[in-house]
Design an enzyme around this catalytic site. Structure first.
Site, short mmCIF file in Angstrom:
data_model
loop_
_atom_site.label_atom_id
_atom_site.label_comp_id
_atom_site.label_asym_id
_atom_site.label_seq_id
_atom_site.Cartn_x
_atom_site.Cartn_y
_atom_site.Cartn_z
N GLY D 149 0.92 -1.08 -0.05
CA GLY D 149 0.05 0.01 0.08
C GLY D 149 0.86 0.97 0.14
O GLY D 149 2.04 1.03 0.36
N CYS D 150 0.14 2.45 -0.30
CA CYS D 150 1.07 3.51 -0.51
C CYS D 150 1.34 4.17 0.95
O CYS D 150 2.77 4.49 1.16
CB CYS D 150 0.14 4.80 -1.19
N TYR D 151 0.78 4.29 1.81
CA TYR D 151 0.97 4.41 3.10
C TYR D 151 2.16 3.85 3.70
O TYR D 151 3.05 4.04 4.39
CB TYR D 151 -0.19 4.50 4.06
N THR D 153 4.25 1.81 2.37
CA THR D 153 5.44 2.06 1.79
C THR D 153 6.17 3.37 2.33
O THR D 153 7.45 3.28 2.78
CB THR D 153 5.31 2.26 0.36
N SER D 154 5.53 4.47 2.46
CA SER D 154 6.29 5.47 2.98
C SER D 154 6.80 5.33 4.38
O SER D 154 7.82 5.86 4.80
CB SER D 154 5.39 6.80 2.75
#
Lengths: 346, 346, 346, 346
Positions: D149-151, D153-154
């Site tokens: 997921g995007c969150y 990953t960050s």
């Protein structure tokens, strides 16, 4: 004086919400009834949390609104207000329609552009289309006001002095308008979906927008001749505001000074129209959230054209604010009552 | 093949930064030298952190750039490139100027609009103004390319087929352009200060923008007659992109289908010009970050005017991308080398 | 009643402009004098065209403002107001400082964070720091009000009930705040240059912002113990508004219902603090252009932390609006006089 | 080498469109099939005009895509990919799922947060969750990749070195993330309606977002202990980008220099993770449209907390770019193939 009892049908549409915001600070009215088909039974602050602890009226049906009100604002799809107005007038109430049903003088124009006949032709004798600065004398005795469209308001105010002067080539008018996204309302669509609307820009309904006949109707009256315009609206990635950049051929050469003076003279007693000093250019940021129309005048002497830049807040002078101005007219209140909103500079 | 050694003067301006971004992915070049007066001695990634770990070249003076390069791009204020080009050509280098020094054929136009004489008239015989799609045949043998302005590029591409056809009233052209804020560059100003630029919109330099003579020069050549246009640019609250909405009177009636076909035929072999299907409207979001120019065609049959909507990314096809396209031309590379950027839809 | 004569020093700064906008609709005051060092001699509407035909007062020097006014608002860099206040008080005038000079109780905090000593220590006995909802009882008898910072206002209102309750772990507070760009004022900078601020987002002054001691001062008083917070502000690409997302460890488990009830009870008589229904989340769009502070309450039962979301308009409740609220307090007017702005929903 | 035949299911979703944009410039693949349930039969450029004259593949059904492809990317609602993957693997094809079906190790987590059981438990032995920088060693032999997921990953990239070091209080992690609006996809909703999303800001799904178990799974592995986090996402009015501001208590005091060095060491061979110089703060504008993750390190020595700011483009490193990185891994290509996009600075 007993406050005017005011109703709103289409209260959860953007124009309805803006009406509520303005009317809550209007000293001569009381919000008597709010109707929303989509949210009946909910309170207005449940739908728009900005209203929490300010107003929590329950949304009701249109008949309850008619009964409770002296005057009803309608922000509904075209074709809907006509039937509503018949009911309201039968009960002795007045109607201010923010939609298109009472804007066009000729039924054939309505049929051509909106695809519907007039179902209550008799109502159109009791109604008047009114941009107050241009048509306020026509209001007395009327029971319905056709509140002008946002684009036509910016354009008619931007061209009235020049067309009246007879110095314009009335057949040469080209109008390039840009509107903030609230202009397309609360309804969802791909074009107003944030990632596709932000950092984007485009014309739409090129030379085919329904405001065209309304624009031509008013401009023809001002010019004293039948005219046609090229009108191209654009969707601007801002919430509010319209800028109309208007190009007009001049019959004779005219200095920017003289052009501006002509506008100054024409609008000198008008509170809501500001003719800017030469050298300034009208910018929507200076009228946002207010009922002002700012106009700047320019002349392209190389091609002998006048360029008029006219800007309004599409939700205020272009919708709810002008509707309140019309209500004030209709009820004999000072025209600017409740409209003292000062545009924030940012 | 040995890579072309490329220099950039004005490397920390927006056009310079965009050139770096494009050239880093260009298979036929090497970035040989970057010059910035403001940041000499710093590395480019200290000024633009987006370049961290990608390029950390130190910014040097212009002489070092000339020595290291085969061709130099200049993104500097008008009047500055001319003197620079004299130095560079003397050393056998080529120059692509993204500023205004080599765009106008007539010195009197330059003097009138930019207030400066030509100091090196001889250079103007070695230079050529080049929108590749219109002028590529003029490049062979030249040593300097005057890279076109952003507005003129969108406008000339938008009008070329129609003016060539002879069906337009060449004296009737009105151009309403809107540009993203990168167009005004890196320099700070109140008009590009976020709180005064965001949620704002306005024309500027109404009928007085310096791109006017460049526009008229190209359009006159295309039309085969001297013409003047009314040109009004607007500042659009987006980072990138230009939309030019162009109004042209038609000498005879013309269907939208025929108009579109005319453009299709004219641009059928051009990779970077996309003539949209009828019914679509050009939107800057579809060309952002790419070298494409999208054109949609419309006819207002009620007033017998054509309306052309032309959109480019002002930083790519309107500046750095077109400059790289011109470099490819100048060095005999396929014109689209390094320009395969696909526009993201959001 | 004779209207209060009001002056503004720093009238062309953003807080000054917002004060003018609010005070023009305040029924108990008259704008007696506007001072701007940068624009002395110009009229305010020449600097901010949004004021055309509304107010055209000439900008004068600070001494003229003192003479003309009963109370003066100052929006000036830190260190400047102290000297000004000495002059104004000597002439019997009151001062409301929107800067930092009168916010901190301890001179050592001021020295540490602002690098300046107090030059008029005696004035600090005549002054009071006042978030009206928390400190209004301290105002009587004071001549100077230190108007709170924007971040501290959102944070103190967001935490007061919980810290007072004793149920929070006072040493665990982490505050992640996001502010619109007007917060950094009218001054130009690369970070507020539109193309670098739009479509961008970042923290700044991470754990090093000057509002930190002001936040800790108020929260320590509320908690009844000295505490330190981690405070990280972010620059948000919107014009107005602050959202503070506040994380607090709980000493004991607490349901969201109970937490919300605690806030409801605490703020039940406060007009400008709205405790949102459970399930809603505070959004700056609902307080923009108004003096409201919206607070939503959340509990992360998995980690036993409370999460408070507190939002204000940084220019209104975070600056000019709260300053007017403080003026009302100082002069015995109803606290909400002139502050009836209803947040537009869009 | 024969190009890898690539298919995309959910090709008209935002992640699908971004995959197309990246893969068209990937030298080792061919787009073999695009599936869209909503637009089957149309061409991709009819749905996304940005692709005009670049790609005009017709959208087909998922079976055709399976047959035509070696590997299929799926961007579909949770629960859908599992069944699809069963079909695809049966035909010997590989799958990279950009949704949630193959991210969680424990079925009970999937059931709790997504409300569905695993219908094909056997597939989960053939799949691996992979942030390449952390998990690339686990890929060999797998047939399905659960793309992160995007969150998460960050966040995982932002915390890996610190958690591995053992110097963090693993139970103290608070994550305040902000995401651009593309994160919520192409589907229309009131919260992504331009006038309600622009000039607005708010958290959502406070401490209740479905990425929470994925975050905790990865962080627990890194820390070597089961941990829980407080995670609050916010909707940011930009198109692209995530900034995660992460607060972590330190077990011992640590200087910013040492913290940064720890990250430098950890990521020194990683192309796509950039550890910023001390003094800089990670800003999403520097990673937009690229596969980079920028991390800046900060220490609040007053409270002994580390603050990590981690930013990615949610559509690239947070979705399509990382998926291509994973495809490269899966097929033994250099991990950065096709991922050379340079972030534009504006």
């Amino acid at each position: 004086m007993k406050p005017i009892q005011v109703g709103i049908v289409g209260a959860t549409g953007y124009a309805g919400v803006e009406l509520i915001r303005i009317l809550l600070n209007h000293p001569g009215v009381e919000l008597a009834g709010l109707c929303s088909v989509s949210f009946e039974g909910k309170t207005i602050d449940q739908v728009y949390p900005a209203f929490h602890e300010i107003i929590d009226k329950t949304l009701v049906n249109e008949d309850e609104v008619i009964d409770a009100s002296d005057v009803i604002f309608t922000g509904v799809p075209h074709g809907v207000c006509e039937a509503f107005a018949a009911k309201a007038l039968a009960k002795g109430k007045k109607v201010i329609d923010l939609g298109a049903d009472f804007r066009l003088d000729k039924e054939e124009d309505f049929q051509q552009w909106y695809g519907l006949p007039y179902r209550h032709p008799e109502l159109h004798k009791k109604s008047v289309y009114c941009i107050p600065e241009l048509h306020r004398d026509l209001v007395p005795g009327k029971e319905i006001i056709g509140n002008p469209g946002c684009y036509p308001t910016s354009i008619a105010l931007g061209l009235a002095p020049l067309l009246k002067s007879g110095k314009a080539d009335a057949q040469s008018i080209i109008i390039d308008s840009k509107s903030g996204v609230t202009g397309s309302g609360r309804g969802l669509s791909q074009t107003s979906h944030y990632p596709e609307c932000n950092e984007a820009f485009s014309p739409y309904k090129v030379a085919a927008h329904r405001h065209t006949p309304e624009i031509e109707q008013t401009l023809s009256q001002l010019a004293g001749e039948e005219l046609k315009v090229t009108f191209v609206p654009h969707l601007l990635p801002v919430n509010r505001g319209i800028v109309s950049t208007i190009y007009v051929g001049l019959k004779e050469s005219l200095s920017a000074q003289d052009l501006r003076q002509m506008y100054q003279d024409y609008y000198q007693t008008e509170k809501f129209v500001r003719v800017l000093p030469l050298g300034e250019v009208a910018n929507l940021r200076n009228v946002k959230y207010s009922n002002y129309c700012d106009i700047s005048l320019h002349v392209d002497s190389r091609t002998n054209r006048a360029i008029v830049v006219s800007t309004i807040d599409n939700m205020v002078k272009g919708a709810a604010g002008q509707a309140v101005q019309n209500m004030n007219l209709l009820f004999g209140l000072p025209e600017d009552t409740g409209l003292g909103m000062i545009p924030p500079s940012f």
